[in-house]
Design a protein around this motif. Structure first.
Motif, PDB file in Angstrom:
ATOM      1  N   ALA A  56       0.822  -1.222   0.000  1.00 50.22           N
ATOM      2  CA  ALA A  56       0.000   0.000   0.000  1.00 50.22           C
ATOM      3  C   ALA A  56       0.853   1.270   0.000  1.00 50.22           C
ATOM      4  CB  ALA A  56      -0.973  -0.022   1.167  1.00 50.22           C
ATOM      5  N   PRO A  57       1.814   1.409   0.936  1.00 51.02           N
ATOM      6  CA  PRO A  57       2.610   2.642   0.875  1.00 51.02           C
ATOM      7  C   PRO A  57       3.462   2.706  -0.385  1.00 51.02           C
ATOM      8  CG  PRO A  57       3.483   1.160   2.552  1.00 51.02           C
ATOM      9  CD  PRO A  57       2.163   0.605   2.124  1.00 51.02           C
ATOM     10  N   ALA A  58       3.966   1.566  -0.852  1.00 43.73           N
ATOM     11  CA  ALA A  58       4.797   1.599  -2.062  1.00 43.73           C
ATOM     12  C   ALA A  58       3.979   2.124  -3.236  1.00 43.73           C
ATOM     13  CB  ALA A  58       5.341   0.216  -2.373  1.00 43.73           C
ATOM     14  N   SER A  59       2.702   1.753  -3.289  1.00 43.03           N
ATOM     15  CA  SER A  59       1.849   2.249  -4.377  1.00 43.03           C
ATOM     16  C   SER A  59       1.713   3.764  -4.302  1.00 43.03           C
ATOM     17  CB  SER A  59       0.458   1.618  -4.292  1.00 43.03           C
ATOM     18  OG  SER A  59       0.568   0.220  -4.344  1.00 43.03           O
ATOM     19  N   ALA A  60       1.458   4.278  -3.081  1.00 44.41           N
ATOM     20  CA  ALA A  60       1.257   5.723  -2.936  1.00 44.41           C
ATOM     21  C   ALA A  60       2.552   6.473  -3.199  1.00 44.41           C
ATOM     22  CB  ALA A  60       0.740   6.046  -1.542  1.00 44.41           C
ATOM     23  N   ILE A  61       3.673   5.931  -2.695  1.00 44.52           N
ATOM     24  CA  ILE A  61       4.947   6.618  -2.931  1.00 44.52           C
ATOM     25  C   ILE A  61       5.266   6.603  -4.423  1.00 44.52           C
ATOM     26  CG2 ILE A  61       7.422   6.623  -2.426  1.00 44.52           C
ATOM     27  CD1 ILE A  61       6.733   5.321   0.298  1.00 44.52           C
ATOM     28  N   ALA A  62       4.957   5.483  -5.072  1.00 46.36           N
ATOM     29  CA  ALA A  62       5.196   5.407  -6.515  1.00 46.36           C
ATOM     30  C   ALA A  62       4.427   6.506  -7.241  1.00 46.36           C
ATOM     31  CB  ALA A  62       4.783   4.035  -7.042  1.00 46.36           C
ATOM     32  N   VAL A  63       3.162   6.690  -6.858  1.00 52.38           N
ATOM     33  CA  VAL A  63       2.372   7.740  -7.504  1.00 52.38           C
ATOM     34  C   VAL A  63       3.000   9.109  -7.231  1.00 52.38           C
ATOM     35  CG1 VAL A  63       0.136   8.900  -7.570  1.00 52.38           C
ATOM     36  CG2 VAL A  63       0.252   6.411  -7.475  1.00 52.38           C
ATOM     37  N   SER A  64       3.474   9.295  -6.000  1.00 47.46           N
ATOM     38  CA  SER A  64       4.067  10.609  -5.706  1.00 47.46           C
ATOM     39  C   SER A  64       5.352  10.798  -6.504  1.00 47.46           C
ATOM     40  CB  SER A  64       4.334  10.762  -4.210  1.00 47.46           C
ATOM     41  OG  SER A  64       5.419   9.967  -3.804  1.00 47.46           O
ATOM     42  N   PHE A  65       6.076   9.705  -6.776  1.00 43.78           N
ATOM     43  CA  PHE A  65       7.264   9.817  -7.641  1.00 43.78           C
ATOM     44  C   PHE A  65       6.837  10.261  -9.042  1.00 43.78           C
ATOM     45  CE2 PHE A  65      10.611   6.803  -5.563  1.00 43.78           C
ATOM     46  CZ  PHE A  65      10.499   7.524  -4.381  1.00 43.78           C
ATOM     47  N   ALA A  66       5.821   9.595  -9.555  1.00 45.81           N
ATOM     48  CA  ALA A  66       5.332   9.955 -10.884  1.00 45.81           C
ATOM     49  C   ALA A  66       4.865  11.406 -10.892  1.00 45.81           C
ATOM     50  CB  ALA A  66       4.194   9.031 -11.294  1.00 45.81           C
ATOM     51  N   PHE A  67       4.222  11.789  -9.804  1.00 48.16           N
ATOM     52  CA  PHE A  67       3.678  13.139  -9.671  1.00 48.16           C
ATOM     53  C   PHE A  67       4.808  14.175  -9.707  1.00 48.16           C
ATOM     54  CE2 PHE A  67       1.552  16.542  -7.190  1.00 48.16           C
ATOM     55  CZ  PHE A  67       0.352  16.602  -7.877  1.00 48.16           C
ATOM     56  N   ILE A  68       5.863  13.908  -8.932  1.00 45.29           N
ATOM     57  CA  ILE A  68       6.986  14.856  -8.919  1.00 45.29           C
ATOM     58  C   ILE A  68       7.650  14.903 -10.297  1.00 45.29           C
ATOM     59  CG2 ILE A  68       9.285  15.303  -7.969  1.00 45.29           C
ATOM     60  CD1 ILE A  68       8.304  14.307  -5.289  1.00 45.29           C
ATOM     61  N   ARG A  69       7.757  13.730 -10.917  1.00 43.77           N
ATOM     62  CA  ARG A  69       8.389  13.703 -12.243  1.00 43.77           C
ATOM     63  C   ARG A  69       7.659  14.608 -13.235  1.00 43.77           C
ATOM     64  NH1 ARG A  69       8.737   7.615 -11.684  1.00 43.77           N
ATOM     65  NH2 ARG A  69      10.742   7.323 -10.681  1.00 43.77           N
ATOM     66  N   ALA A  70       6.357  14.724 -13.046  1.00 44.99           N
ATOM     67  CA  ALA A  70       5.580  15.558 -13.965  1.00 44.99           C
ATOM     68  C   ALA A  70       6.060  16.996 -13.945  1.00 44.99           C
ATOM     69  CB  ALA A  70       4.102  15.504 -13.612  1.00 44.99           C
ATOM     70  N   PHE A  71       6.683  17.389 -12.830  1.00 48.50           N
ATOM     71  CA  PHE A  71       7.072  18.796 -12.703  1.00 48.50           C
ATOM     72  C   PHE A  71       8.540  19.029 -13.014  1.00 48.50           C
ATOM     73  CE2 PHE A  71       3.459  18.179  -9.857  1.00 48.50           C
ATOM     74  CZ  PHE A  71       2.602  19.115 -10.401  1.00 48.50           C
ATOM     75  N   ILE A  72       9.305  17.950 -13.144  1.00 49.05           N
ATOM     76  CA  ILE A  72      10.750  18.139 -13.346  1.00 49.05           C
ATOM     77  C   ILE A  72      11.003  18.863 -14.662  1.00 49.05           C
ATOM     78  CG2 ILE A  72      12.956  16.996 -13.688  1.00 49.05           C
ATOM     79  CD1 ILE A  72      12.046  14.872 -11.728  1.00 49.05           C
ATOM     80  N   ARG A  73      10.561  18.274 -15.726  1.00 44.35           N
ATOM     81  CA  ARG A  73      10.599  18.999 -16.993  1.00 44.35           C
ATOM     82  C   ARG A  73       9.645  18.326 -17.960  1.00 44.35           C
ATOM     83  NH1 ARG A  73      15.679  16.587 -16.806  1.00 44.35           N
ATOM     84  NH2 ARG A  73      15.901  14.832 -18.229  1.00 44.35           N
ATOM     85  N   LYS A  74       9.395  19.072 -19.026  1.00 43.44           N
ATOM     86  CA  LYS A  74       8.409  18.589 -19.971  1.00 43.44           C
ATOM     87  C   LYS A  74       8.824  17.222 -20.510  1.00 43.44           C
ATOM     88  CE  LYS A  74       5.771  19.836 -24.023  1.00 43.44           C
ATOM     89  NZ  LYS A  74       5.550  20.761 -25.116  1.00 43.44           N
ATOM     90  N   ASN A  75       7.846  16.331 -20.562  1.00 47.52           N
ATOM     91  CA  ASN A  75       8.067  15.001 -21.114  1.00 47.52           C
ATOM     92  C   ASN A  75       9.210  14.248 -20.454  1.00 47.52           C
ATOM     93  OD1 ASN A  75       5.961  15.143 -22.921  1.00 47.52           O
ATOM     94  ND2 ASN A  75       7.214  16.229 -24.412  1.00 47.52           N
ATOM     95  N   PHE A  76       9.478  14.546 -19.185  1.00 41.98           N
ATOM     96  CA  PHE A  76      10.463  13.761 -18.453  1.00 41.98           C
ATOM     97  C   PHE A  76       9.971  12.322 -18.361  1.00 41.98           C
ATOM     98  CE2 PHE A  76      12.249  11.966 -14.562  1.00 41.98           C
ATOM     99  CZ  PHE A  76      13.579  12.342 -14.639  1.00 41.98           C
ATOM    100  N   GLY A  77       8.673  12.186 -18.381  1.00 40.47           N
ATOM    101  CA  GLY A  77       8.081  10.850 -18.273  1.00 40.47           C
ATOM    102  C   GLY A  77       7.659  10.611 -16.842  1.00 40.47           C
ATOM    103  N   LEU A  78       6.536   9.949 -16.682  1.00 36.94           N
ATOM    104  CA  LEU A  78       6.040   9.704 -15.328  1.00 36.94           C
ATOM    105  C   LEU A  78       6.711   8.492 -14.694  1.00 36.94           C
ATOM    106  CD1 LEU A  78       2.224  10.331 -15.838  1.00 36.94           C
ATOM    107  CD2 LEU A  78       3.946  11.906 -15.009  1.00 36.94           C
ATOM    108  N   GLY A  79       7.431   7.727 -15.485  1.00 45.99           N
ATOM    109  CA  GLY A  79       8.093   6.550 -14.939  1.00 45.99           C
ATOM    110  C   GLY A  79       7.319   5.287 -15.249  1.00 45.99           C
ATOM    111  N   ASN A  80       7.809   4.190 -14.684  1.00 48.17           N
ATOM    112  CA  ASN A  80       7.193   2.888 -14.910  1.00 48.17           C
ATOM    113  C   ASN A  80       6.760   2.362 -13.545  1.00 48.17           C
ATOM    114  OD1 ASN A  80       7.032  -0.036 -15.064  1.00 48.17           O
ATOM    115  ND2 ASN A  80       7.871   0.201 -17.134  1.00 48.17           N
TER     116      ASN A  80
END
Lengths: 780, 541, 189
Positions: free
Chosen positions: B145-169
């Protein structure tokens, strides 16, 4: 011919200066314009709107629940609340559990609720009324008029609607131009005040655009119709003003969503509170709950949002700018880079002579005289200014008559020089006296007896100048010409122009180094050097300076303080551009720019994420205007530019782009401020109504009863009254816009937060308490 | 405990957490941006083997929809496994005689509860679960459960790093978060807790003859290994029914402090990772806003003495309030006292944390919720400087506002509507057996608030093990978890495609002015939504 | 779901109903295998290996604490866990607080005030001087303070430990309860 010559002749202007005070020719046109322009004055509008029946009727038809449900969900909810309370007021026995107050309370509450909705619809109707008033005033110009169509060289009277593009019409002084067109023949002053608000008639000649509906103020001209019926500029303007009222901008949509979200949250809150409070055996009064719901919902901003949007377009219209869509205005607020043409926006667009720099062996006076002579036929502002400067310094050359009669050498991009050329001497001499006499005669007539002074002074100046070198040279020229004639040479020229251009015809012995060095020095000061030559000798340089527009520095400072970068585009060299940029307070320059560079710069800046505003008038500006986020085309510009831009400035004043930017910002600020105010208000409303709801059963709520309102009923009513009257109280603000002070975003953020955030928090505490005290008096 | 002691304790625990949050955050930043971590080579070898076994291309970036789908699928499978284990546990190994299987509704509710990181418990762990269930079902799901939420927050932060950085896998993030973040920290923490006294055995109980000669049966089990991940991952579902109040879960003041640290470390580290990746000022300001919010809740709770009844003597009023505030504000939900022992003010503070969900909120979701508050704040006040509101030089579109508004609308809706339903259907009356008082109402409101916020603390415990409460809270938890997660991923998906400007933001999301406005708006929106319900509930207790 | 089903009936890849169904189906196809695999792997690691390894370490290095901190009185039989309260009814012992008043219901701790208040009763029942009992209580408080690094917990008394100390120091008085030396010992009860 003489008349035409006069119109552009500098000497004529010398003569005319003395009569400026006496002439009041323009007054009549001015007066007739006032009635036109006054309809667009804001204060007049608001006042007349308040008594406008149409507005009242509209505001009532807008109460239609279907309309509100679609257009304004917040107000729809309030209206739904009104129907519920109204039902209870009519049938107080509908429920015993949820109806606990007396009937009068419900009637009062219902009245306040429907007033709240009406205030909102009224503000919308009012703003639309303003927009309509402008459309109506434009429509009145669109009346069918008769036109004199030229058919096979004869004037035939037809109706304006029957005209087709390509038709030629003749329009005489005092007549209305039937449709948009191009001047084919003739020169005339045209009164465009009904379109542009500019009270001074505009001079139009061959090749100029004229707008249908405007009036020829003097003379006559032949116009080729360019617009189809119903597609004229006026028609476009009307449709723009009408249509611009409806589509919502991105920010408006986002705000509407946010407000709908807030409303849904509050509906959930109040709906569930009803059951939960009931479960906890509180006697919940449904009208009190509805009052709380209405109080919490963002009714203030919800009610005023449509009015703010419409007012933006109307207000832009008052500045004589036609927006093709609300989107452009909003983008204007976001502009963070303004690309400004140097000419016309930052500078007057015309350079003026400020000094004469002689070459070694000559005096300043020599340069002045030669420059005067070279510029005598130059009708550009530059040329006129050179003559003016010479006059001012009393550097009038001799043989003025001959100079006047000399053949003018027109400026061409190839030679980059202009000036005069003495043609066959005898002929000139023969014509000379005659023309001089005629000239003096006219001068006398024009100034109506007062001429003596001027003429005398002129002659005096001519005499005084007799000792200068150029004076001698000019006199020599006369002789040379005679002798040259024998040799078949008649190319005696007095020239002024670009250094290189003038050098071409100069004697090889000319000190090129000195000339270039002096020219460079002038350039370094941001000024432009023009070389002046007589024959093959270079006399000196004229220093031309670009005049900054009035207040441009202040305007640009304001713009900069809001975080906007200004870029000046100019064909000048880097040095000159830098000096002007520094003087005007421009952030960046693009010197030696070609028209195509504009588009390049727009694209570059956009790629970096900037929002670009620019204005333009030429066809070669059109791509950049289309690409820019805010493209403001000058009405005087080409059709292509106007087509490409998203706004058109009827005044053709490029610095109006600054107005657009300010207005765009103001619109957003007004929305944000009223939203913040609306939400901040809710705190006090909770403190007013919650104790009123629960205090009877739960004495613990005394701790929340900080406002100490008279009774639960007065608490509810005074909150509702406050909630309702805030809307009309803020109508002027939303129509006028929040005052825009040029300052940094941080400061603006802080200030508006203090006023609308903290103010919005505190005001209802005071106001509700005050209303409660008044109600207490009335209700006993 | 003296006043000075409490100050020192607060300073040591919070200060220590913040100091450690820096290396933690920087490490997570490296995980998010795929930079070289300590022991990268070894980790990479292990991870690559994993990816091979899992059968994924670790370089493939997912769209937000794919990411969400993979997350839902993994969480769904884990929840199904959980459901099967707890409803068949008496047929599985390590079952004590007489152990019953969970009913369908309880199994549904508990599967929802654990997979949503809520860990609301309608059962008593030490009595109703086998050690196999505790390990394979509970401990395992507490990583997922926490790994899922942290994963989403990683994807979320990636969205702001730079354009088309990619949300990850998702699979990559999920694997890396469990193997290189949660497992090592949980492992070390378990050892520490064991040193402090938490048991770790496969025996389910021990029998002693007391001093007075009576037989005493004491429940034990793999407590330490559960306890550490329970706190580290914002889970909160105790091994024992009494959760962190139980001496085996939380033996003394030191373990109490250490568990507070565990609960706060990841929620407070993520803003540091955010700071590292999208701007120091922005991240630090976000952290400060979170800490101010936390401080306000803490101060409200401390404004009234709690207990001594229904509190553990070894923690006292301060230790209980500190733990419960840390636990509930971080949406862990593992109280070290009975909630009924908390003063009304403390209960209001607990509600506040669950309403805001971002001070600091659960691992992953807390920081994202705070960023949603930032976006909303920017939108409201951004207009006031005359510019289309921007976040990190990206325009905030109507769609972003719509998604954010739904996040904020869903929360009160799934709290208030079920609360009303519970009263209207008389299910409240069924389990409280008495007249409705502000206290019983508070209990009900708390149950659904806890479920909606994926918190997990509650008043009712096993007494709410009835079909109505199981189904209703189960559904609320699922909605409270996956609707916001999906919307946040959608927002991330929209931001990752946006053009960034190389220009100064009209309103910087940093600095004292912004922080204060953010805190005020966050609390104002919360207060405007929930004020009346607090007034008729805990305020009137 | 219904729409997906319809598609399954048709020919994959020849569906013209829209991309939506296809993409959901593709997502399923692409993700089903990796998601099952990742779940199984993680279950093996986090659900089985992790607690088992910790149990192994705990049983080896920290047998006493890993097994519930059980203290024995005769070296064989555990008389209780230091961390878990047990009910005392006889007047010779300090009593824990009623379970209903604590959160866990099983904690062995009481406040020093509560302990001191009981000292007189214990002294009366056992004949042990009240000051000795008070000193024992004091020492227990002190021990807990140090264990909690002074600032991390309030003052409290572990009832079981004080009672065990009493039994150890006064084997005669507590003859009926104590059959041997009290020693801390690992292993099963």
């Amino acid at each position: 011919m003489i008349k035409d010559f006069f119109k552009n002749n500098p000497v004529k202007r010398i003569l005319m200066t003395s009569e400026r005070n006496g002439s009041k020719n323009d007054n009549d046109t001015n007066k007739s314009n006032e009635s036109m322009t006054s309809t667009t004055s804001p204060s007049m509008l608001t006042y007349s709107m308040l008594t406008n029946r149409r507005v009242l009727i509209d505001s009532i038809t807008k109460l239609n629940p279907w309309y509100l449900a679609k257009q304004n969900p917040v107000m729809f909810t309030v209206e739904a609340g009104f129907f519920v309370v109204l039902a209870i007021a009519i049938f107080p026995n509908i429920s015993t559990e949820f109806v606990s107050q007396n009937q009068i309370f419900y009637i009062e509450a219902a009245i306040i609720l429907i007033l709240t909705v009406w205030f909102a619809t009224f503000s919308e109707a009012l703003s639309e009324g303003q927009a309509r008033a402008r459309v109506d005033s434009l429509r009145s110009l669109e009346k069918e008029v008769s036109a004199r169509k030229i058919v096979h060289g004869k004037e035939v009277t037809v109706t304006s609607t029957s005209l087709k593009p390509g038709d030629e019409v003749i329009v005489y002084s005092g007549e209305i131009i039937p449709r948009d067109g191009l001047v084919n023949e003739g020169k005339a002053f045209v009164d465009e005040s009904m379109m542009t608000g500019e009270s001074n008639p505009v001079f139009k000649e061959k090749g100029d655009h004229v707008i249908g509906g405007t009036k020829v103020a003097s003379d006559k001209m032949v116009i080729e119709i360019t617009a189809e019926a119903g597609r004229s500029f006026l028609d476009q303007m009307i449709s723009l003003t009408q249509n611009a009222t409806r589509p919502k901008t991105q920010n408006e949509i986002a705000l509407t969503i946010l407000l709908a979200g807030l409303s849904m949250i509050f509906i959930t809150v109040i709906g569930t509170l009803l059951f939960l409070a009931y479960s906890l055996s509180y006697a919940v009064d449904i009208a009190t709950l509805i009052a709380l719901l209405v109080a919490l919902m963002p009714t203030t901003i919800g009610g005023l949002l449509p009015a703010i949007g419409v007012s933006g377009i109307t207000r832009l219209g008052r500045d004589n700018i036609i927006a093709k869509s609300g989107k452009g205005i909003e983008a204007a607020g976001d502009c963070d880079v303004l690309i400004l043409d140097k000419t016309g926006t930052i500078t007057e667009g015309s350079r003026s002579a400020i000094a004469f720099v002689p070459m070694q062996g000559y005096t300043e006076e020599d340069v002045g005289q030669a420059a005067f002579a070279a510029s005598i036929h130059d009708t550009t502002h530059e040329g006129k200014s050179i003559v003016d400067l010479s006059e001012q310094k009393k550097f009038i050359p001799p043989l003025l008559e001959k100079i006047l009669a000399a053949r003018s050498i027109e400026f061409s991009a190839e030679t980059r020089v202009s000036g005069i050329e003495f043609v066959a001497s005898k002929k000139v001499a023969a014509l000379n006296k005659e023309e001089e006499e005629e000239f003096r005669e006219i001068a006398r007539t024009v100034v109506n007896g007062k001429a003596t002074d001027t003429i005398d002074r002129l002659e005096e100046d001519i005499d005084r100048a007799s000792r200068s070198k150029v004076h001698d040279m000019l006199l020599d020229l006369e002789k040379t010409k005679e002798s040259d004639e024998k040799e078949g040479k008649d190319q005696i020229r007095i020239l002024k122009g670009a250094i290189d251009g003038v050098l071409k015809s100069a004697h090889p012995g000319v000190n090129v180094a000195e000339l270039k060095w002096k020219a460079q020095e002038i350039g370094e000061n941001g000024e432009t050097p023009l070389a002046v030559s007589v024959g093959n000798k270079i006399i000196g340089l004229v220093v031309l300076k670009d005049n900054l527009k009035e207040n441009i520095r202040e305007n640009l400072n304001e713009v900069r303080s809001t975080g906007i970068t200004t870029v000046m585009i100019t064909g000048d060299n880097q040095l000159t551009a830098q000096v002007i940029a520094k003087e005007a307070g421009v952030d960046e320059i693009m010197a030696e720019a070609k028209p195509a560079d504009k588009l390049k710069r727009v694209v570059e800046e956009q790629e970096k994420g900037h929002i670009i505003g620019m204005m333009g008038d030429g066809t070669n500006d059109a791509p950049a205007l289309a690409k820019a986020d805010v493209g403001l085309a000058m009405n005087s510009g080409t059709a292509a530019a106007k087509e490409a831009a998203n706004m058109i400035d009827l005044d053709s004043d490029p610095s109006n782009i600054l107005k657009v930017v300010k207005l765009g910002k103001q619109l957003l600020i007004t929305r944000g401020a009223i939203t913040t105010f609306s939400i901040a208000n809710d705190v006090a409303k909770y403190f007013a109504i919650l104790p009123a709801m629960f205090i009877v059963e739960n004495p613990k709520l005394e701790a929340l009863n900080i406002m100490q309102l008279h009774s639960p009923e007065t608490a509810v009513l005074s909150t509702l009254i406050f909630n309702a009257i805030v809307i009309p109280a803020l109508i002027p603000l939303s129509l006028r816009g929040v005052k825009f002070k040029p300052e940094s975003p941080e400061k603006m953020f802080y200030r508006n937060m203090m006023i609308y955030g903290l103010g919005g928090l505190a005001l209802p505490f005071v106001a509700i308490k005050a209303i409660d005290m008044v109600l207490t008096v009335f209700m006993g | 405990m003296t006043y000075v002691d409490t100050i020192i304790q607060t300073a040591v625990v919070l200060g220590g957490t913040l100091i450690l949050a820096v290396p933690f955050g920087l490490y997570m930043a490296r995980m998010i941006s795929y930079e070289i971590r300590p022991l990268e080579r070894t980790l990479a070898i292990v991870e690559n083997k994993f990816y091979k076994l899992v059968g994924i291309d670790s370089n493939r970036q997912m769209t937000w929809k794919e990411y969400l789908f993979a997350l839902l699928l993994v969480d769904g499978i884990v929840a199904a496994i959980f459901f099967i284990i707890v409803s068949t546990q008496n047929m599985l190994p390590l079952a004590t005689p007489g152990l019953e299987n969970f009913s369908i509704d309880l199994a549904f509710m508990q599967a929802s509860s654990f997979i949503t990181n809520t860990d609301l418990q309608h059962y008593i762990g030490d009595q109703q679960l086998s050690n196999l269930s505790q390990m394979v079902a509970i401990i395992f799901i507490m990583f997922v459960a926490p790994a899922s939420a942290i994963a989403v927050s990683f994807a979320f932060i990636r969205a702001f790093i730079r354009k088309n950085f990619g949300l990850g896998n998702f699979y990559v993030d999920f694997t890396r978060i469990i193997i290189t973040l949660l497992l090592p920290v949980a492992f070390i923490s378990s050892l520490l807790l064991m040193v402090l006294g938490a048991p770790q055995t496969l025996e389910s109980s021990l029998t002693v003859n007391t001093l007075e000669g009576n037989e005493q049966v004491i429940t034990t089990g793999p407590v330490a290994s559960l306890e550490s991940i329970k706190d580290l991952g914002s889970n909160g579902g105790g091994f024992f029914g009494s959760n962190s109040a139980h001496p085996y879960e939380n033996p003394n003041g030191l373990s109490n402090a250490y568990e507070i640290f565990l609960m706060l470390i990841i929620p407070l580290s993520l803003p540091i990772a955010y700071a590292k990746l999208v701007g120091k000022g922005r991240g630090v300001s976000l952290l400060i806003a979170i800490l101010i919010g936390f401080g306000i809740a803490f101060a409200i709770a401390l404004s009234q003495v709690s207990g001594p009844d229904l509190l553990e003597t070894r923690f006292g009023s301060f230790g209980s309030i500190f733990f419960n505030i840390a636990s509930i504000e971080s949406n862990t939900g593992s109280a070290n006292s009975a909630l009924a022992g908390m003063s009304p003010n403390a209960v209001i503070a607990l509600f506040l944390g669950m309403f805001v969900q971002a001070i600091p909120g659960a691992v992953g979701t807390g920081m994202m919720t705070m960023i949603i508050y930032v976006i909303l704040t920017l939108f409201i006040v951004g207009l006031m400087v005359g510019k289309t509101p921007e976040f990190m030089s990206m325009k905030i579109s109507p769609r972003d506002i719509k998604l954010s508004a739904i996040i904020f609308l869903v929360h009160p809706a799934i709290i208030l509507i079920p609360t009303v339903l519970a009263f209207v259907t008389e299910n409240v009356q069924a389990i409280t057996e008495g007249e409705i008082t502000p206290f019983t109402y508070t209990e009900v409101l708390y149950e659904f608030t806890s479920a909606a916020a994926n918190n997990g603390s509650d008043y009712f415990g096993a007494s709410a093990d009835t079909p109505f409460w199981n189904w209703s809270t189960g559904i609320v938890m699922l909605l409270g978890r996956f609707v916001p997660l999906g919307l946040m991923l959608a927002i991330a998906g929209s931001f990752t495609l946006k053009d960034r400007k190389e220009v100064i933001e009209p309103i910087k999301t940093q600095g004292p002015l912004f922080i204060s406005v953010l805190v005020v708006i966050t609390f104002l929106l919360t207060a405007l939504t929930f004020f009346p319900f607090i007034v008729i509930g805990p305020f009137s207790m | 779901m219904k729409r997906i089903k319809e598609n399954n009936d048709g020919h994959p890849g020849r569906n013209h109903r829209g991309l939506y169904e296809d993409s959901i189906r593709n997502l399923f196809r692409q993700n089903l295998s990796p998601s099952i695999r990742v779940v199984i792997l993680m279950m093996l690691i986090a659900g089985i290996a992790y607690p088992l390894i910790l149990t192994g370490i705990g049983q080896t290095i920290l047998p006493f604490k890993s097994n519930g901190s059980v203290i024995t009185i005769d070296g064989k039989n555990g008389v209780g866990s230091v961390l878990i309260g047990q009910e005392f009814t006889s007047p010779e012992f300090l009593h824990i607080r009623p379970a209903a008043q604590t959160a866990s219901g099983v904690d062995p701790h009481i406040t020093p005030e509560d302990a001191f208040a009981q000292a007189a009763n214990v002294s009366k029942a056992t004949g042990i001087p009240i000051n000795t009992i008070r000193t024992l209580i004091e020492l227990n408080i002190e021990r807990n303070r140090i264990e909690n690094l002074i600032v991390f917990a309030p003052h409290y008394v572990n009832v079981l430990e004080v009672n065990m100390e009493l039994v150890r120091q006064y084997p005669d008085v507590y003859a009926e309860y104590a059959t041997g030396n009290i020693s801390k010992q690992g292993g099963n009860a």
